[in-house]
Design an enzyme around this catalytic site. Structure first.
Site, PDB file in Angstrom:
ATOM      1  N   SER A 146       0.731  -1.093  -0.051  1.00 26.66           N
ATOM      2  CA  SER A 146      -0.042  -0.020  -0.060  1.00 26.66           C
ATOM      3  C   SER A 146       0.815   1.166   0.029  1.00 26.66           C
ATOM      4  CB  SER A 146      -0.814   0.255   1.220  1.00 26.66           C
ATOM      5  OG  SER A 146      -1.234   1.260   1.463  1.00 26.66           O
ATOM      6  N   TYR A 159      -3.136  -0.703  10.370  1.00 21.05           N
ATOM      7  CA  TYR A 159      -3.135  -0.811   8.961  1.00 21.05           C
ATOM      8  C   TYR A 159      -1.513  -0.340   8.182  1.00 21.05           C
ATOM      9  CZ  TYR A 159      -4.626  -0.573   3.905  1.00 21.05           C
ATOM     10  OH  TYR A 159      -4.375  -1.174   2.645  1.00 21.05           O
TER      11      TYR A 159
HETATM   12  C1  GCO Z   1      -7.072   4.711   4.331  1.00 26.44           C
HETATM   13  C2  GCO Z   1      -7.199   3.402   3.378  1.00 26.44           C
HETATM   14  C3  GCO Z   1      -5.858   3.352   2.609  1.00 26.44           C
HETATM   15  C4  GCO Z   1      -6.042   2.772   1.252  1.00 26.44           C
HETATM   16  C5  GCO Z   1      -4.878   2.444   0.588  1.00 26.44           C
HETATM   17  C6  GCO Z   1      -3.971   3.072   0.094  1.00 26.44           C
HETATM   18  O1  GCO Z   1      -7.730   4.905   5.418  1.00 26.44           O
HETATM   19  O2  GCO Z   1      -6.378   5.518   3.922  1.00 26.44           O
HETATM   20  O3  GCO Z   1      -7.484   2.557   4.168  1.00 26.44           O
HETATM   21  O4  GCO Z   1      -5.112   2.555   3.405  1.00 26.44           O
HETATM   22  O5  GCO Z   1      -6.834   1.782   1.186  1.00 26.44           O
HETATM   23  O6  GCO Z   1      -4.285   1.096   1.340  1.00 26.44           O
HETATM   24  O7  GCO Z   1      -3.010   2.849  -0.352  1.00 26.44           O
END
Ligand code: GCO
Length: 255
Positions: A146, A159
């Site tokens: 990501s 995340y």
């Molecule tokens: C957020 C999103 C991101 C995107 C993605 C960007 O909350 O900013 O979930 O994490 O989904 O991964 O690359």
């Protein structure tokens, strides 16, 4: 040779989390490049629908429902695919989730759930498939990273931590398994219109901010990830390993 080196004809590709979103688009894209697809997800109903759509389009496809974030289920699932369907030449570790909340309110369970789903799963699946690839002396593993593998943003600490981990697991696995002819790379998507991002797309201020923060000036369409996946999966990338290919409209190049 020419474009043949991009062909995935005769290869089996397992894509985790491929009932919808990025995973489904990648599965379809690899199928169009000639691969036989094994779809995976936890929800059997969604998975069946996804399988039907690939088969209706004339593609060779199978589906296996199991939870890639569960060590035992991941190993058993991979063994079943290897014995009942075919040798996994390409593994795309795509399954992932997020929850957005202030870190000071984040419960332990949420932290563990996200790390387990996004990071543990990549280890379990790579280990299970890697054991077979080592015996065959070939294989391509692609981990979905990501822009959060490089950059932070408020409310998504687990995340971001998980995607940073996926990036470094990619490099670690590349270091371990290069000697076996296994290539391990990552794709780092920017902001794409997927179910995971539904809330962000609906938020007009955020959505406009993404476009203005991205040199190409817009959100991505999931089909735009296919070229990177086909390249990394194929012999065209025969000397490429440990690399993260960002497909993010330039987002990680600018402040
Ligand atoms: C957020 C999103 C991101 C995107 C993605 C960007 O909350 O900013 O979930 O994490 O989904 O991964 O690359």
């Amino acid at each position: 040779m020419g474009l043949d080196r991009f062909s995935l004809k005769g290869r089996y590709a397992l894509v985790t989390g491929s009932s919808q979103g990025i995973g489904h688009a990648l599965a379809k894209g690899l199928a169009e490049a000639g691969a036989t697809i094994v779809l995976n997800g936890r929800d059997e109903v969604k998975l069946e629908k996804a399988l039907e759509s690939l088969r209706t389009a004339g593609h060779a496809a199978h589906a296996r429902a199991f939870d890639v974030s569960d060590s035992k289920a991941a190993t058993t699932g991979v063994e079943a695919i290897e014995h009942e369907i075919g040798p996994i030449d390409i593994l795309i570790n795509n399954a992932g989730m997020t929850r957005r909340m202030p870190t000071e309110d984040l419960p332990d369970e949420t932290w563990h759930e996200i790390i387990r789903t996004n990071l543990d799963s990549v280890f379990y699946m790579s280990r299970a498939v890697g054991r077979h690839m080592i015996g065959r002396k070939r294989g391509s593993i692609i981990n979905i990273c990501s822009v959060m593998s490089e950059l932070g943003r408020p409310t998504i600490v687990p995340y971001t931590a998980s995607k940073g981990g996926v990036k470094m697991m990619t490099k670690g696995l590349a270091a371990d398994w290069g000697k076996h002819g296994i290539r391990v790379n990552g794709i780092g998507p920017g902001y794409f219109k997927t179910p995971l991002n539904e809330a962000l797309i609906k938020d007009e201020t955020f959505s406009a901010w993404v476009a203005s923060r991205t040199p190409l000036g817009r959100w991505g369409e999931v089909d735009e990830l296919v070229g990177a996946a086909v390249f990394l999966a194929s012999d065209a990338a025969s000397f490429v390993t440990g690399h993260i290919l960002y497909v993010e409209g330039g987002m990680t190049s600018v402040v």
